[in-house]
Design an enzyme around this catalytic site. Structure first.
Site, PDB file in Angstrom:
ATOM      1  N   GLY A 124      42.447  71.844  37.549  1.00  0.00           N
ATOM      2  CA  GLY A 124      41.114  71.354  37.182  1.00  0.00           C
ATOM      3  C   GLY A 124      40.448  72.334  36.213  1.00  0.00           C
ATOM      4  O   GLY A 124      39.955  71.947  35.140  1.00  0.00           O
ATOM      5  N   HIS A 125      40.440  73.632  36.591  1.00  0.00           N
ATOM      6  CA  HIS A 125      39.843  74.642  35.700  1.00  0.00           C
ATOM      7  C   HIS A 125      40.590  74.698  34.367  1.00  0.00           C
ATOM      8  O   HIS A 125      39.983  74.839  33.309  1.00  0.00           O
ATOM      9  CB  HIS A 125      39.943  76.041  36.323  1.00  0.00           C
ATOM     10  CG  HIS A 125      39.198  76.206  37.600  1.00  0.00           C
ATOM     11  ND1 HIS A 125      39.835  76.400  38.801  1.00  0.00           N
ATOM     12  CD2 HIS A 125      37.872  76.235  37.862  1.00  0.00           C
ATOM     13  CE1 HIS A 125      38.942  76.539  39.756  1.00  0.00           C
ATOM     14  NE2 HIS A 125      37.737  76.444  39.219  1.00  0.00           N
ATOM     15  N   ASP A 142      32.354  68.485  40.891  1.00  0.00           N
ATOM     16  CA  ASP A 142      31.070  68.952  41.427  1.00  0.00           C
ATOM     17  C   ASP A 142      29.960  68.232  40.656  1.00  0.00           C
ATOM     18  O   ASP A 142      29.242  68.833  39.856  1.00  0.00           O
ATOM     19  CB  ASP A 142      30.963  70.470  41.284  1.00  0.00           C
ATOM     20  CG  ASP A 142      32.022  71.181  42.107  1.00  0.00           C
ATOM     21  OD1 ASP A 142      32.082  70.955  43.321  1.00  0.00           O
ATOM     22  OD2 ASP A 142      32.821  71.936  41.522  1.00  0.00           O
TER      23      ASP A 142
END
Ligand code: PAF
Length: 280
Positions: free
Chosen positions: A38-39, A152
């Site tokens: 994801g990062h 998020d």
């Protein structure tokens, strides 16, 4: 080759001033480390869009409300640098606590409204900690664009609002959630799941996808909740903090699909808190 690691603000400033003098655009990817795909997808998006890319790694004590959670948060700087190497980011900025919150630090950035619900309601002070550190990282990196994961979603809305309200000249970009093959949203916290819990963790996304389909077909949250709770409990989830249908921008709660909505969930599995959200 790994990108250089910079640990102090004066060193970072010297670089970013030089880059701006050269007319380069700067992208920043704020992280707390323990980097996963994801990062890395955020770093790749920044690499594709910007002349210079900074990835920040700082486990921010101000956003943890549980000291054990802070203590147990994975710290994997060496592996993180290795994972970033093929992407070719320009700098990894790893400030320490003293650099970020020196003695006498007294400022708190607080975004109201958006932070009263979902994670904000269950983690008092969490989003103040996020907004404060992100405002600092925006100032320190002098970036033109910042990349955050949609995983998020509430955080993405909070930092977007904060940057807008404080007239910070930065474009906040939300990138798609990256999932494991079995549907589990990637998160640094997944590393903390036991083998057994990891098998059951994708049930959260599965239940949410089924609910989204039923909502699109005209169903209501009040009618769908009992079955969703039953399925999650059967998979070993012990507490469902929230499983809500909300407007994507205002985060106002709805019972039935109304405009652009998302489903949001936070639930505990074997002592680990998992969160997810999907478009409906
Ligand atoms: O999403 C995170 O990892 C953190 O909340 C962030 C944005 C890096 C701030 O500490």
């Amino acid at each position: 080759m790994s990108a250089p690691i910079i640990r102090t603000l004066p060193e970072l400033r010297a670089l970013t001033r030089q880059w701006h003098r050269e007319g380069a655009t700067i992208g920043v990817v704020p992280t707390m480390g323990a980097l996963h795909q994801g990062h890395l997808s955020l770093a790749r998006a920044a690499r594709a869009d910007c002349d210079r890319v900074i990835v920040t790694i700082f486990v921010n004590p101000k956003q943890f409300n549980n000291p054990d959670d802070l203590k147990n948060y994975p710290r994997t700087e060496h592996e993180d640098a290795k994972k970033l190497a093929p992407i070719g980011v320009d700098v990894i900025y790893v400030p320490d606590g003293e650099q970020m919150y020196p003695d006498g630090f007294a400022t708190n950035v607080s975004v109201s409204g958006l932070t009263d619900v979902l994670c904000g309601a269950h983690r008092p002070g969490h989003f103040d900690g996020v907004a404060t550190v992100v405002a600092k990282l925006f100032g320190q990196t002098a970036a033109d664009r910042a990349y955050f994961g949609q995983k998020d979603w509430q955080q993405l809305q909070v930092v977007t609002r904060m940057a807008r309200d404080l007239d910070i000249d930065i474009e906040v970009i939300g990138c798609l959630t990256i999932r494991e093959e079995d549907g589990l949203a990637m998160s640094s916290r997944n590393l903390l799941l036991s083998d057994r819990a990891r098998i059951h963790a994708p049930k959260l996304a599965e239940v949410m996808e089924d609910m989204a389909e039923a909502l699109r077909a005209g169903g209501s949250m009040s009618a769908l909740m009992p079955d969703a709770e039953k399925r999650l409990k059967a998979a070993g989830f012990t507490e469902i903090e929230y499983l809500d249908l909300r407007d994507a921008a205002s985060l106002i709660q709805h019972d039935k699909l109304t405009g652009e909505c998302r489903l949001f969930a936070a639930a505990w599995l074997a002592g680990i808190r998992l969160i997810d959200n999907i478009a409906v």
